[in-house]
Motif scaffolding. Structure first.
Motif, PDB file in Angstrom:
ATOM      1  N   ALA A 195       1.698  -8.687  -8.441  1.00 31.90           N
ATOM      2  CA  ALA A 195       1.702  -8.145  -7.163  1.00 31.90           C
ATOM      3  C   ALA A 195       0.684  -7.051  -7.170  1.00 31.90           C
ATOM      4  N   THR A 196       0.149  -6.800  -6.125  1.00 35.13           N
ATOM      5  CA  THR A 196      -1.143  -5.872  -6.054  1.00 35.13           C
ATOM      6  C   THR A 196      -0.685  -4.647  -5.156  1.00 35.13           C
ATOM      7  N   ILE A 197      -0.931  -3.368  -5.884  1.00 35.38           N
ATOM      8  CA  ILE A 197      -0.341  -2.363  -5.240  1.00 35.38           C
ATOM      9  C   ILE A 197      -1.526  -1.457  -4.861  1.00 35.38           C
ATOM     10  N   ASN A 198      -1.979  -1.099  -3.610  1.00 36.95           N
ATOM     11  CA  ASN A 198      -3.159  -0.252  -3.506  1.00 36.95           C
ATOM     12  C   ASN A 198      -2.515   1.074  -3.183  1.00 36.95           C
ATOM     13  N   VAL A 199      -3.271   2.145  -4.133  1.00 40.84           N
ATOM     14  CA  VAL A 199      -2.913   3.558  -3.955  1.00 40.84           C
ATOM     15  C   VAL A 199      -4.018   4.257  -3.394  1.00 40.84           C
ATOM     16  N   PRO A 216      11.090  -2.477 -13.140  1.00 42.98           N
ATOM     17  CA  PRO A 216      10.371  -1.223 -13.309  1.00 42.98           C
ATOM     18  C   PRO A 216      10.356  -0.436 -12.054  1.00 42.98           C
ATOM     19  N   THR A 217      10.102   0.793 -12.189  1.00 45.04           N
ATOM     20  CA  THR A 217       9.523   1.499 -11.014  1.00 45.04           C
ATOM     21  C   THR A 217       8.124   2.174 -11.531  1.00 45.04           C
ATOM     22  N   ILE A 218       7.276   2.316 -10.417  1.00 48.34           N
ATOM     23  CA  ILE A 218       5.998   2.936 -10.882  1.00 48.34           C
ATOM     24  C   ILE A 218       5.872   4.442 -10.602  1.00 48.34           C
ATOM     25  N   TYR A 219       5.430   5.135 -11.710  1.00 44.89           N
ATOM     26  CA  TYR A 219       5.563   6.363 -11.340  1.00 44.89           C
ATOM     27  C   TYR A 219       3.940   7.234 -11.912  1.00 44.89           C
ATOM     28  N   LEU A 220       3.892   8.636 -11.568  1.00 43.43           N
ATOM     29  CA  LEU A 220       2.819   9.250 -11.970  1.00 43.43           C
ATOM     30  C   LEU A 220       2.887   9.685 -13.080  1.00 43.43           C
ATOM     31  N   GLN A 221       1.935   9.463 -14.164  1.00 38.28           N
ATOM     32  CA  GLN A 221       1.769   9.743 -15.488  1.00 38.28           C
ATOM     33  C   GLN A 221       1.096  11.095 -15.672  1.00 38.28           C
ATOM     34  N   THR A 278       1.024  -1.316  -0.011  1.00 41.00           N
ATOM     35  CA  THR A 278       0.002  -0.252  -0.005  1.00 41.00           C
ATOM     36  C   THR A 278       0.873   1.175  -0.182  1.00 41.00           C
ATOM     37  N   VAL A 279       0.437   2.241  -0.656  1.00 41.34           N
ATOM     38  CA  VAL A 279       1.269   3.378  -0.789  1.00 41.34           C
ATOM     39  C   VAL A 279       0.316   4.429  -0.700  1.00 41.34           C
ATOM     40  N   VAL A 280       0.762   5.734  -0.101  1.00 42.20           N
ATOM     41  CA  VAL A 280      -0.090   6.912   0.351  1.00 42.20           C
ATOM     42  C   VAL A 280       0.455   8.084  -0.543  1.00 42.20           C
ATOM     43  N   ILE A 281      -0.228   8.808  -1.534  1.00 43.78           N
ATOM     44  CA  ILE A 281       0.566   9.916  -2.154  1.00 43.78           C
ATOM     45  C   ILE A 281      -0.479  11.039  -1.868  1.00 43.78           C
ATOM     46  N   PRO A 282       0.075  12.119  -2.034  1.00 38.95           N
ATOM     47  CA  PRO A 282      -0.570  13.426  -1.901  1.00 38.95           C
ATOM     48  C   PRO A 282      -1.366  13.860  -3.282  1.00 38.95           C
ATOM     49  N   GLU A 283      -2.586  14.429  -3.302  1.00 42.79           N
ATOM     50  CA  GLU A 283      -3.216  14.821  -4.569  1.00 42.79           C
ATOM     51  C   GLU A 283      -2.244  15.560  -5.452  1.00 42.79           C
ATOM     52  N   ASP A 284      -1.519  16.326  -5.080  1.00 40.27           N
ATOM     53  CA  ASP A 284      -0.999  17.507  -5.735  1.00 40.27           C
ATOM     54  C   ASP A 284       0.643  17.004  -5.998  1.00 40.27           C
ATOM     55  N   THR A 285       0.804  15.598  -5.974  1.00 37.32           N
ATOM     56  CA  THR A 285       2.119  14.987  -6.329  1.00 37.32           C
ATOM     57  C   THR A 285       2.365  15.389  -7.838  1.00 37.32           C
ATOM     58  N   LYS A 286       3.622  15.758  -8.241  1.00 38.19           N
ATOM     59  CA  LYS A 286       4.002  16.016  -9.464  1.00 38.19           C
ATOM     60  C   LYS A 286       3.988  15.001 -10.516  1.00 38.19           C
ATOM     61  N   THR A 288       6.514  11.796 -10.858  1.00 44.29           N
ATOM     62  CA  THR A 288       6.999  11.354  -9.743  1.00 44.29           C
ATOM     63  C   THR A 288       7.070   9.956  -9.425  1.00 44.29           C
ATOM     64  N   VAL A 289       8.301   9.195  -8.964  1.00 41.26           N
ATOM     65  CA  VAL A 289       8.075   7.714  -8.496  1.00 41.26           C
ATOM     66  C   VAL A 289       7.434   7.532  -7.515  1.00 41.26           C
ATOM     67  N   ILE A 290       6.338   6.859  -7.555  1.00 45.08           N
ATOM     68  CA  ILE A 290       5.478   6.546  -6.277  1.00 45.08           C
ATOM     69  C   ILE A 290       5.864   5.005  -5.539  1.00 45.08           C
ATOM     70  N   VAL A 291       6.203   4.134  -6.450  1.00 44.97           N
ATOM     71  CA  VAL A 291       6.893   2.940  -5.841  1.00 44.97           C
ATOM     72  C   VAL A 291       8.442   2.735  -6.322  1.00 44.97           C
ATOM     73  N   PRO A 292       9.130   2.629  -5.782  1.00 45.50           N
ATOM     74  CA  PRO A 292      10.551   2.557  -5.943  1.00 45.50           C
ATOM     75  C   PRO A 292      10.874   0.896  -6.606  1.00 45.50           C
ATOM     76  N   ARG A 293      11.928   0.833  -7.289  1.00 51.44           N
ATOM     77  CA  ARG A 293      12.420  -0.403  -8.024  1.00 51.44           C
ATOM     78  C   ARG A 293      12.376  -1.371  -6.992  1.00 51.44           C
ATOM     79  N   GLU A 294      13.309  -1.329  -5.860  1.00 49.73           N
ATOM     80  CA  GLU A 294      13.597  -2.287  -5.162  1.00 49.73           C
ATOM     81  C   GLU A 294      12.217  -2.763  -4.339  1.00 49.73           C
TER      82      GLU A 294
END
Length: 289
Positions: free
Chosen positions: A112-116, A74-79, A23-31, A34-40
């Motif tokens: 892998a399941t990622i809950n954002v 991969p890294t997961i980023y905000l598009q 699970t990851v938590v990100i602010p609404e105003d994330t640019k 921005t990488v939200i889940v790092p590669r590792e």
């Protein structure tokens, strides 16, 4: 007797993620970008030493917001820019396979399941209410302004009654609900009106002495950031008070005239031939006039 034995590596292991569910938590105003889940945190390994190929699947309705950089590690980023009002959580599924997409070889896979979860950010200025949305995603709401009346020569001690309702603004970032302060920023050169900075109640500091209209500009600003503000117009019309009919100050007036006077000559008071007769009326709406 020596018998050489060669052990062949068989593709009998599936890729393995460090975590099957995170699970990851990100602010609404994330640019954007921005990488939200790092590669590792999402790099899958394979005991067969095969190259792992990854693919990201998003929930319908949130397509295009998230993507991966790199197919193998991969890294997961905000598009795409987020909007809390559109959605505040979503689920991503990262697929890993030990053969390229389209391969005819037997393939082992893992997911892998990622809950954002998205946190509301302080992104919008105040809105005066009521207001009307002017764009399709309902992110901008404009007030048509307020109107009211005051009586000439009368100092009201109560907050003015306005249409379509009281002067009132809200923080549309409702979970943050930042405190809003009010001020009159235009149209009040004569300092007749005042606004309560906390409540927005519009009151009078002194009476109006002419039948004018006042076009006030009232600002509602967030106390933590004055650059987040809205302006509303308040049109106040000064009117003559008219609660009572006029009346004559005497029921009967007595006068004296002389014979053979030309038209336009004075009528004198009865008993006082040196004073012209005066007929006077009054109106309790204008006691000082």
């Amino acid at each position: 007797l020596e018998i050489p034995v060669t052990i062949l590596n068989v593709n009998d292991n599936s890729p393995v993620f460090p975590q099957g569910n995170l699970t990851v938590v990100i602010p609404e105003d994330t640019k954007v970008n921005t990488v939200i889940v790092p590669r590792e945190e999402v790099s899958a390994s394979d005991a067969d030493m095969d190259t792992v190929y990854c693919e990201l699947i998003t929930v319908t309705g949130t397509d295009g917001y998230f993507a991966i950089k790199g197919v193998n590690n991969p890294t997961i980023y905000l598009q795409k820019a987020l909007d809390f009002e559109k959605f505040n959580m979503t689920t991503l599924v990262l697929y890993a396979r030990d053969r390229p997409v389209g391969s005819s070889d037997p393939t082992n896979t893992a997911t892998a399941t990622i809950n954002v979860h998205i946190e509301q950010a302080d992104t919008k200025p105040p809105w005066f209410k009521p207001c009307s949305f002017v764009n399709t995603d309902n992110s901008i709401c404009i007030s048509s302004g307020y109107t009211g009346t005051v009586n000439i020569y009368e100092l009201s001690t109560e907050p003015l009654r306005l249409q379509p309702g009281p002067l009132f603004a809200v923080d549309p970032d409702y979970l943050i609900n930042e405190k809003i302060v009010y001020s009159v920023v235009g149209g009040n050169a004569e300092k007749i009106f005042s606004v309560d900075s906390d409540t927005g109640n519009l009151t009078m500091k002194r009476a109006a002495t002419s039948l004018d209209s006042y076009s006030l500009q009232v600002m509602a600003a967030q106390i933590n950031n004055i650059q987040k503000y809205a302006i509303a117009s308040v049109e106040i019309k000064v009117v003559g008070k008219n609660n009572h009919p006029p009346y004559f100050e005497k029921n009967t007036y007595y006068g004296t005239v002389f014979v053979n006077l030309v038209p336009g000559s004075f009528v004198f008071q009865s008993g006082n031939l040196s004073a012209p007769l005066k007929i006077t009326a009054a109106d309790d709406d204008f006691i000082n006039v």
